[in-house]
Scaffold this active site. Structure first.
Site, PDB file in Angstrom:
ATOM      1  N   GLU A 180       0.818  -1.209   0.000  1.00 43.68           N
ATOM      2  CA  GLU A 180       0.000   0.000   0.000  1.00 43.68           C
ATOM      3  C   GLU A 180       0.854   1.262   0.000  1.00 43.68           C
ATOM      4  O   GLU A 180       0.559   2.240  -0.700  1.00 43.68           O
ATOM      5  CB  GLU A 180      -0.940  -0.005   1.207  1.00 43.68           C
ATOM      6  CG  GLU A 180      -1.899  -1.182   1.239  1.00 43.68           C
ATOM      7  CD  GLU A 180      -1.266  -2.466   1.787  1.00 43.68           C
ATOM      8  OE1 GLU A 180      -1.909  -3.527   1.680  1.00 43.68           O
ATOM      9  OE2 GLU A 180      -0.147  -2.403   2.323  1.00 43.68           O
ATOM     10  N   ARG A 200       6.480 -10.542  10.863  1.00 47.62           N
ATOM     11  CA  ARG A 200       5.450  -9.522  11.045  1.00 47.62           C
ATOM     12  C   ARG A 200       4.355  -9.942  12.030  1.00 47.62           C
ATOM     13  O   ARG A 200       3.454  -9.141  12.314  1.00 47.62           O
ATOM     14  CB  ARG A 200       4.834  -9.160   9.697  1.00 47.62           C
ATOM     15  CG  ARG A 200       4.031 -10.264   9.053  1.00 47.62           C
ATOM     16  CD  ARG A 200       3.800 -10.074   7.562  1.00 47.62           C
ATOM     17  NE  ARG A 200       3.280  -8.788   7.152  1.00 47.62           N
ATOM     18  CZ  ARG A 200       3.095  -8.460   5.862  1.00 47.62           C
ATOM     19  NH1 ARG A 200       3.390  -9.322   4.904  1.00 47.62           N
ATOM     20  NH2 ARG A 200       2.612  -7.276   5.548  1.00 47.62           N
ATOM     21  N   ASN A 233      -3.641  -9.354  -4.417  1.00 49.13           N
ATOM     22  CA  ASN A 233      -2.323  -9.452  -3.793  1.00 49.13           C
ATOM     23  C   ASN A 233      -2.239 -10.600  -2.789  1.00 49.13           C
ATOM     24  O   ASN A 233      -1.887 -10.414  -1.613  1.00 49.13           O
ATOM     25  CB  ASN A 233      -1.989  -8.126  -3.108  1.00 49.13           C
ATOM     26  CG  ASN A 233      -0.576  -7.647  -3.427  1.00 49.13           C
ATOM     27  OD1 ASN A 233       0.309  -8.468  -3.676  1.00 49.13           O
ATOM     28  ND2 ASN A 233      -0.377  -6.352  -3.408  1.00 49.13           N
ATOM     29  N   ARG A 244      -1.086 -13.604  -0.546  1.00 45.03           N
ATOM     30  CA  ARG A 244       0.150 -14.039   0.087  1.00 45.03           C
ATOM     31  C   ARG A 244      -0.100 -15.369   0.790  1.00 45.03           C
ATOM     32  O   ARG A 244      -0.787 -15.429   1.814  1.00 45.03           O
ATOM     33  CB  ARG A 244       0.641 -12.999   1.099  1.00 45.03           C
ATOM     34  CG  ARG A 244       1.054 -11.670   0.498  1.00 45.03           C
ATOM     35  CD  ARG A 244       2.344 -11.820  -0.293  1.00 45.03           C
ATOM     36  NE  ARG A 244       2.827 -10.529  -0.777  1.00 45.03           N
ATOM     37  CZ  ARG A 244       2.522  -9.995  -1.951  1.00 45.03           C
ATOM     38  NH1 ARG A 244       1.692 -10.640  -2.753  1.00 45.03           N
ATOM     39  NH2 ARG A 244       3.017  -8.830  -2.314  1.00 45.03           N
ATOM     40  N   SER A 297      -3.709 -10.888 -10.548  1.00 42.17           N
ATOM     41  CA  SER A 297      -3.054 -11.744 -11.527  1.00 42.17           C
ATOM     42  C   SER A 297      -4.063 -12.803 -11.965  1.00 42.17           C
ATOM     43  O   SER A 297      -5.073 -13.039 -11.281  1.00 42.17           O
ATOM     44  CB  SER A 297      -1.822 -12.412 -10.911  1.00 42.17           C
ATOM     45  OG  SER A 297      -0.888 -11.438 -10.476  1.00 42.17           O
ATOM     46  N   ALA A 310      -1.136  -6.381 -19.814  1.00 45.42           N
ATOM     47  CA  ALA A 310      -2.304  -6.409 -18.930  1.00 45.42           C
ATOM     48  C   ALA A 310      -3.579  -6.348 -19.760  1.00 45.42           C
ATOM     49  O   ALA A 310      -3.595  -5.824 -20.880  1.00 45.42           O
ATOM     50  CB  ALA A 310      -2.266  -5.237 -17.957  1.00 45.42           C
ATOM     51  N   GLY A 325       7.555  -5.272  -6.227  1.00 49.40           N
ATOM     52  CA  GLY A 325       6.872  -3.985  -6.310  1.00 49.40           C
ATOM     53  C   GLY A 325       6.267  -3.674  -7.667  1.00 49.40           C
ATOM     54  O   GLY A 325       5.608  -2.643  -7.828  1.00 49.40           O
ATOM     55  N   ALA A 326       6.452  -4.558  -8.654  1.00 47.68           N
ATOM     56  CA  ALA A 326       5.945  -4.271 -10.000  1.00 47.68           C
ATOM     57  C   ALA A 326       4.422  -4.173 -10.026  1.00 47.68           C
ATOM     58  O   ALA A 326       3.854  -3.302 -10.695  1.00 47.68           O
ATOM     59  CB  ALA A 326       6.421  -5.340 -10.975  1.00 47.68           C
ATOM     60  N   ASP A 349       2.426  -3.310  -7.586  1.00 43.07           N
ATOM     61  CA  ASP A 349       2.008  -2.083  -6.917  1.00 43.07           C
ATOM     62  C   ASP A 349       2.216  -0.881  -7.835  1.00 43.07           C
ATOM     63  O   ASP A 349       1.394   0.038  -7.882  1.00 43.07           O
ATOM     64  CB  ASP A 349       2.799  -1.882  -5.625  1.00 43.07           C
ATOM     65  CG  ASP A 349       2.711  -3.085  -4.704  1.00 43.07           C
ATOM     66  OD1 ASP A 349       1.643  -3.727  -4.657  1.00 43.07           O
ATOM     67  OD2 ASP A 349       3.716  -3.396  -4.046  1.00 43.07           O
TER      68      ASP A 349
END
Length: 317
Positions: free
Chosen positions: A36, A106, A166, A168, A194, A232, A255-256, A258
């Protein structure tokens, strides 16, 4: 209504990067990371007013996160300092020339303690867009409740919501993700994913066309499908548009996605048509993979043509 273009919500991490295997030791460099915050920086660099909201530790690492964001022009007025929890850490090792690995520390972080009350004032200010990812609701029960409250409240207030799936796998299973993200997508105007993430916001095992049809029926206006080196696709009620990737030498793919989202949202804020939004999105994705770091290589507005308008190997004098 505020003059804030984008409000984004999530966890910012301190990223410690190694140029070789972590197991053998060696120097680490400290960076800011977080899906973010990457988007917020991407928009701020293009001249938009972007705010990031979350929690950071009340120590030097939390101060590092805030200093990095402020230096990039991101509004951090709504950030809460948490005296009881540490900053989340991300270790990234360059294992080979072509393979990098990431390890997260985290659990119990300041960012994972995000709650609804952290978001009330920032959202009440009336940003033009709200952006969230599927990472945030995976962090904790309170973060999931906060994300759910935010997208529902924004949608009810007429604020368009962008949801980047996104996924994970280290944070939750696909079944857990689907049970949370599919309802969230019902509040979104834009869904970014994706191809292998689309069924997390639609029926299990749905292919792209079926998943998109499901999302459009549910009220999503634009479904963006990231295709990596193939560019895309954007699906709307008017059909499908495809834009190829910008050819670059890839050195770091972190980071691509984002960057892609930041480019698309920038185009939306600038009033570009769908194809030009996609072109800006893939251009920012190209900037991201062509440089090292999550966001460090992202362009300023006057640099947007550097990749799309210059031949490979060009030196600008």
């Amino acid at each position: 209504m505020s003059d804030l273009d984008l409000l984004t919500v999530g966890e910012a991490l301190v990223s410690l990067r190694s140029s070789g295997p972590l197991a053998v030791g060696g120097p680490l460099t400290m960076h800011l990371a977080g899906a973010e915050s990457n988007v917020a920086i991407g928009l701020a660099r293009l001249g938009h007013r972007a705010a990031w909201v979350g929690r950071v530790s009340d120590d030097e690492l939390g101060e590092f996160v805030l200093r990095q964001l402020r230096a990039e022009g991101v509004d951090t007025a709504g950030v809460r300092r948490d005296p009881d929890r540490p900053s989340g850490l991300m270790f990234l090792e360059r294992r080979t020339a072509d393979v990098s690995r990431v390890r997260y520390h985290r659990a119990g972080s300041a960012g994972s303690a995000l709650c609804v009350d952290d978001l009330r004032a920032p959202l009440a200010a009336g940003p033009r867009l709200l952006h969230l990812t599927g990472i945030t609701p995976a962090l904790s029960d309170s973060a999931r409740d906060a994300a759910t409250w935010a997208v529902r409240t924004a949608a009810e207030s007429g604020i368009p919501v962008c949801l980047d799936v996104n996924y994970r796998s280290g944070l939750w299973s696909r079944e857990q993700a689907r049970s949370t993200l599919a309802p969230l997508a019902g509040y979104a105007s834009v869904v970014v994913a994706s191809a292998d993430e689309l069924d997390l916001v639609a029926e299990p095992d749905a292919d792209e066309n079926a998943a998109v049809a499901d999302l459009l029926r549910g009220g999503v206006r634009t479904v963006l499908v990231k295709l990596g080196a193939d560019g895309a696709r954007a699906h709307t009620a008017d059909g499908v548009r495809h834009v190829p990737a910008v050819p670059v030498t890839a050195v770091d793919t972190v980071g691509a996605g984002d960057a892609f989202t930041a480019g698309y949202l920038s185009g939306h804020l600038d009033g570009l048509d769908l194809v030009d939004r996609l072109r800006r999105a893939v251009a920012l994705g190209a900037f991201a993979v062509a440089g090292h770091g999550d966001w460090e290589g992202l362009p300023r507005r006057d640099e947007l043509s550097l990749i799309t308008g210059s031949a490979a190997g060009t030196t600008l004098r």
